[in-house]
Design a protein around this motif. Structure first.
Motif, PDB file in Angstrom:
ATOM      1  N   ASP A   1       0.960  -0.990   0.317  1.00  0.00           N
ATOM      2  CA  ASP A   1      -0.022  -0.219   0.296  1.00  0.00           C
ATOM      3  C   ASP A   1       1.002   1.308  -0.018  1.00  0.00           C
ATOM      4  OD1 ASP A   1      -1.669   2.279   0.484  1.00  0.00           O
ATOM      5  OD2 ASP A   1      -2.414   1.096   2.621  1.00  0.00           O
TER       6      ASP A   1
ATOM      7  N   ASP B   1      -2.138  -0.223  -4.896  1.00  0.00           N
ATOM      8  CA  ASP B   1      -1.395  -1.019  -4.532  1.00  0.00           C
ATOM      9  C   ASP B   1      -0.198  -1.555  -5.418  1.00  0.00           C
ATOM     10  OD1 ASP B   1      -0.288  -4.402  -4.255  1.00  0.00           O
ATOM     11  OD2 ASP B   1      -2.251  -4.631  -4.450  1.00  0.00           O
TER      12      ASP B   1
ATOM     13  N   HIS C   1      -6.835   3.622   6.875  1.00  0.00           N
ATOM     14  CA  HIS C   1      -5.403   4.615   6.275  1.00  0.00           C
ATOM     15  C   HIS C   1      -5.652   5.610   7.425  1.00  0.00           C
ATOM     16  CE1 HIS C   1      -5.410   4.129   2.424  1.00  0.00           C
ATOM     17  NE2 HIS C   1      -3.913   3.627   3.024  1.00  0.00           N
TER      18      HIS C   1
ATOM     19  N   TYR D   1      -8.486   0.963   2.026  1.00  0.00           N
ATOM     20  CA  TYR D   1      -7.045   0.124   2.577  1.00  0.00           C
ATOM     21  C   TYR D   1      -7.035  -0.750   1.524  1.00  0.00           C
ATOM     22  CZ  TYR D   1      -6.028  -3.394   5.677  1.00  0.00           C
ATOM     23  OH  TYR D   1      -5.072  -4.201   6.509  1.00  0.00           O
ATOM     24  N   TYR D   2      -5.635  -1.311   1.373  1.00  0.00           N
ATOM     25  CA  TYR D   2      -5.474  -2.560   1.131  1.00  0.00           C
ATOM     26  C   TYR D   2      -4.236  -3.238   1.249  1.00  0.00           C
ATOM     27  CZ  TYR D   2      -5.776   0.158  -3.589  1.00  0.00           C
ATOM     28  OH  TYR D   2      -6.297   0.569  -4.537  1.00  0.00           O
ATOM     29  N   GLY D   3      -4.528  -3.240   2.974  1.00  0.00           N
ATOM     30  CA  GLY D   3      -3.604  -3.870   4.039  1.00  0.00           C
ATOM     31  C   GLY D   3      -3.358  -5.680   4.228  1.00  0.00           C
TER      32      GLY D   3
END
Lengths: 117, 784
Positions: free
Chosen positions: A25, A109, B636, B687-689
């Motif tokens: 991220d 990403d 975040h 959110y990517y996590g």
């Protein structure tokens, strides 16, 4: 003994910064950079020796003239002050760059952003 | 610097070709294909200027790096002049020939430009008396030769050949550079100060030799110089680039691969000969030279193409010169210098003849050509003179220098005995094969004409005149060798030999052993010629049966291997992923730091200087908690708040650690950062996590490693509060009297180090401008 604690805290902050830097991220990568620079600043200051703030030790002289007292190292403080400001500029720039990356690619990403997508 | 000869003509002679090369695009606009004649004019001017220097000796220097005693230093003496005159003289003829031969080709601007630059570089090599300048000119010849060999850049074979010549000669050049540097080191021992001045080294050759021996650098320097010279002069096993280089246009082959480029190595050996003469020199160079002479001659017999035959023959004759210079006797120097001269004359003529044949008959294959004397009678005469000279038939000029090789080999062998008799034997064997392939070349013109051969036109005069002139000079030299000695060769021999030998080549009047060796070579060669076809096939079969014996095979395998490894390695290193780069950079830095501590034997201090007050520790521990929380933040916004926690805790730490200015700045910056983060996050996805467990574990290990390295660094590099540095004391004391302020940190920033702060402000302004640009450009619809 407290010095070991100090070293452990700085080391821990570096470890966290590194870990964040390796995330996919992009926002977390920016955090990583920020944490690393904070840790570096703390380290720089400790290199000059830590003096608990007690009036006389602050490198702001009480009056003009006379023999100045022994103070905390002002050179290191000047260095760190510069570093704080620069790292703020860097963080702001990196954030806006991330925003732009998202606008262009529709993703933050990093594992999907490789190459010239 | 003494200046006994006219300095200006020498400088002009070297600079003019380079200048002309730069002007070729302009000349081309005016002259078109007649640029070739302009090139001939330039070469002629250089030739005349240098001819005016004949018989003189002197140095001219233009300072370049005075602190290292490096200068564009040119030294005029017999040896340099002989080589420079050959290069510029044959240059005139090659430019004339090119104007017709290259008619209608494309890329002629580059061709003439490269050819002129090449000629300048060769003149530079011939006259340079400074090792740095010499090396630069040397490498320039390699670069120019790359461009010339690869002239037909659409042709894969040309590109392959050009790359091969470049790789071999440039790598050889690097060996030469090391050899030169070793000479410089030795010069420090010999003269007290290190110098790049080759003339000074040669003037004190005995002192230099002694210094090389004392420092133990004699053999290394000799070996490095020999590898450099061997790569350029196509000595075994680095001879393989020369036949491949025949992909170049024929005038280039005539110029580079007979008279100039390949002679550079021989020239250098002759030049450095006085510095290295000794038994090691003889063993190394005579063995190298005679091996090349034999291998080149044998492979020339195996050739199927005219230019291939001439290329291997050139390698063989270069071996003869190297071997000649290898012998310590006066006859050795006479062989090297005189054969350099003779070979340039007859081999350039032969290449130009080969160009005529290929141009007019349309093929270069030996088995498709023959009996051309009726079609090309005048060319046949030229070829006859040159080929007989190549074979070493008296009274043609090649005979004399080969005779001196026999003499030197025989003298050395009869003095030392034993295995030394291999030297004259090898020389005779090589000469037998030389006679064979020279006869095969002549058979192009004599013997039967194959029926398949079509109509052959006569060449225009501009193509015939250059080889005819060369052959005529060769013929005159053959009849009156003393003339050549008086004009140029004698002075060249004096410069390369030790002492002042008497040189008087003449036809033999009695049967001495060297004469007997010549008789045997010619006799056996001539009597074997009827079975030439069988010898030719036998060599080809032997060569085909053992590819690993061919250096070319090794070259292909090595380069192919490097290509493959590179192609496989690149995607692994350059993944395009930030995490790869960051992981390697940080991991390597941490590993290097720890390795450095281990190597330096840094002990962990038992008593550390910094005595951090407990309050600061508590604050920093909270900051660390904030940091750890960031790694686990579910969104975040939570992460940013944790980041702020860290930032504000650090601000408190600054307050506790007697740094109120830092605390103030940090508070302002943290507040601003928080705002910026929140503003930006509003526009970003949430959110990517999702953590990949395996990946997270690996990253955690690396992170802990980095953290451990930092932990160690903090421990070993911090100092206690008592040790106030002189620097800190200086600023504290001078703040009021010189800066007029009581806040020492502020005084340092805006007064003592004001320029640094100005730079910092500039960085912030740039960042602000960049942010503005990034934000507004998209809104205005402009792409980045």
């Amino acid at each position: 003994m407290t010095a070991f604690g100090l070293a452990a805290v700085v080391g821990g902050m570096f470890a966290v910064g590194t870990f964040l830097l390796l995330r996919r991220d992009l926002v977390r990568v920016v955090w990583g950079v920020t944490v690393l620079s904070q840790a570096a600043n703390v380290y720089l200051l400790t290199m000059g020796g830590i003096v608990l703030g007690m009036g006389e030790t602050v490198p702001v002289l009480a009056h003009h003239g006379g023999e100045p007292p022994q103070t905390a190292d002002p050179v290191v403080q000047a260095l760190v002050l510069t570093a704080i400001v620069i790292s703020f500029g860097m963080t702001a720039f990196a954030l806006v760059l991330s925003l732009r990356v998202y606008e262009e690619n529709g993703s933050l990403d990093l594992s999907k952003l490789e190459g010239d997508a | 610097m003494s200046l006994t000869s006219g300095a200006i003509p020498v400088l002009v002679a070297v600079a003019l070709p380079f200048l002309a090369a730069a002007l070729v695009p302009l000349l081309w606009r005016v002259l078109g294909e007649r640029t070739g004649y302009a090139g001939a004019g330039v070469a002629l001017v250089s030739f005349s200027l240098l001819a005016g220097e004949l018989g003189r000796e002197g140095t001219v220097a233009v300072p370049w790096i005075p602190s290292l005693d490096v200068a564009l230093r040119f030294h005029v003496d017999g040896w340099g002049l002989l080589f420079a005159l050959l290069a510029s003289g044959i240059g005139v003829l090659v430019f004339l020939y090119s104007a017709t031969y290259m008619h209608g080709e494309r890329g002629l601007r580059r061709y003439y430009g490269s050819l002129l630059a090449f000629m300048g570089a060769i003149l530079g090599v011939a006259l340079a008396a400074d090792l740095v300048a010499l090396f630069l000119f040397w490498e320039l010849t390699s670069v120019a030769s790359f461009l010339l060999i690869g002239h037909h850049d659409g042709d894969a074979e040309s590109r392959y050949a050009a790359r091969m010549a470049m790789v071999v000669t440039v790598v050889g050049g690097l060996f030469l550079l090391v050899g030169f540097l070793l000479l410089v080191v030795a010069s420090g021992r010999a003269f007290g100060t290190e110098t790049f001045d080759l003339t000074a080294m040669l003037a004190n050759a005995d002192a230099m030799r002694a210094a090389l021996r004392e420092t133990g650098l004699f053999l290394p320097a000799l070996a490095f110089v020999a590898v450099g010279a061997a790569s350029k002069s196509a000595q075994v096993p680095l001879h393989f680039w020369l036949p491949n280089a025949m992909a170049a246009p024929t005038p280039v082959s005539a110029f580079l691969h007979s008279a100039t480029m390949v002679k550079v190595g021989v020239y250098l050996l002759g030049r450095l000969r006085p510095l290295f003469l000794g038994v090691e020199w003889t063993l190394l160079l005579v063995t190298l030279g005679l091996a090349t002479m034999v291998v080149g001659a044998v492979l020339a017999v195996a050739s199927t193409d005219i230019k291939e035959l001439l290329a291997y023959s050139t390698a063989s004759h270069l071996g003869l010169m190297v071997a000649g210079f290898g012998f310590a006797s006066a006859a050795g120097a006479e062989t090297g210098a005189f054969h350099l001269f003779n070979h340039a004359l007859f081999k350039a003529a032969l290449f130009l003849v080969a160009g005529i044949v290929a141009h007019e008959a349309g093929t270069r294959r030996l088995d498709e050509l023959g009996g051309l004397r009726r079609d090309l009678p005048f060319t046949a005469v030229v070829a006859g003179v040159a080929a007989l000279s190549m074979a070493g038939v008296p009274p043609f000029n090649g005979f004399y220098s080969k005779e001196y090789l026999f003499k030197a080999a025989y003298e050395a062998a009869s003095a030392a005995g034993g295995l030394w008799w291999l030297y004259p034997t090898a020389a005779v064997v090589a000469s037998i094969f030389t006679v064979l392939y020279s006869a095969r070349f002549l058979a192009l013109f004599f013997g039967d004409r194959p029926e398949a051969l079509g109509e052959v036109h006569r060449p225009p005069a501009t193509m015939l005149a250059p080889p005819a002139l060369l052959a005529a000079v060769a013929f005159v030299v053959g009849l009156a060798p003393g003339l050549a000695v008086d004009v140029a060769v004698g002075a060249a021999i004096d410069a390369t030999a030790v002492g002042a030998p008497e040189f008087d080549p003449h036809l033999p009047t009695e049967l001495s052993p060297p004469v007997a060796m010549s008789v045997v070579s010619l006799g056996v060669g001539a009597s074997t010629y009827p079975v030439y076809g069988r010898v030719h096939r036998a060599i080809r079969r032997a060569r085909a049966s053992a590819p690993a014996l061919r250096p070319n095979w090794w070259y292909d395998r090595t380069l192919g291997g490097i290509d493959r490894v590179g192609a496989e390695l690149l995607p692994r290193i350059q993944t395009g992923l930030l995490r790869t780069y960051a992981a390697w950079a940080l991991g390597a830095a941490a590993a290097l730091v720890v390795a450095g501590y281990v190597a330096a034997g840094v002990a962990l201090p038992t008593e550390v200087g910094v005595d951090a007050p407990p309050a600061t520790l508590v604050v920093l521990a909270v900051a660390l908690v904030g940091a750890v929380a960031m790694t686990r933040a579910p969104s975040h916004v939570v992460g940013v708040l944790a980041l702020s926690l860290l930032g504000f805790m650090v601000a408190v730490f600054y307050t506790l650690a007697s740094a109120p200015d830092l605390a103030l700045t940090q508070l302002v910056v943290e507040t601003l950062s928080l705002l910026v983060f929140l503003l930006v996050l509003e526009k970003l996805p949430e959110y990517y996590g999702e953590l990949d467990r395996r990946l997270a574990l690996r990253d955690a290990v690396l992170s802990l490693g980095v953290g451990a390295a930092v932990f160690l660094t903090v421990l070993v590099s911090t100092r206690g509060p008592d040790g106030e540095t002189a620097l800190a004391r200086y600023f504290v004391e001078k703040a009021v009297p010189e800066g007029g302020g009581t806040n020492v940190v502020n005084v340092i920033l805006v007064d003592f180090r004001a320029f640094d702060t100005l730079g910092e402000v500039a960085v912030i302004v740039m960042a602000a401008l960049s942010v503005l640009t990034l934000l507004t450009m998209r809104r205005r619809g402009e792409s980045p």
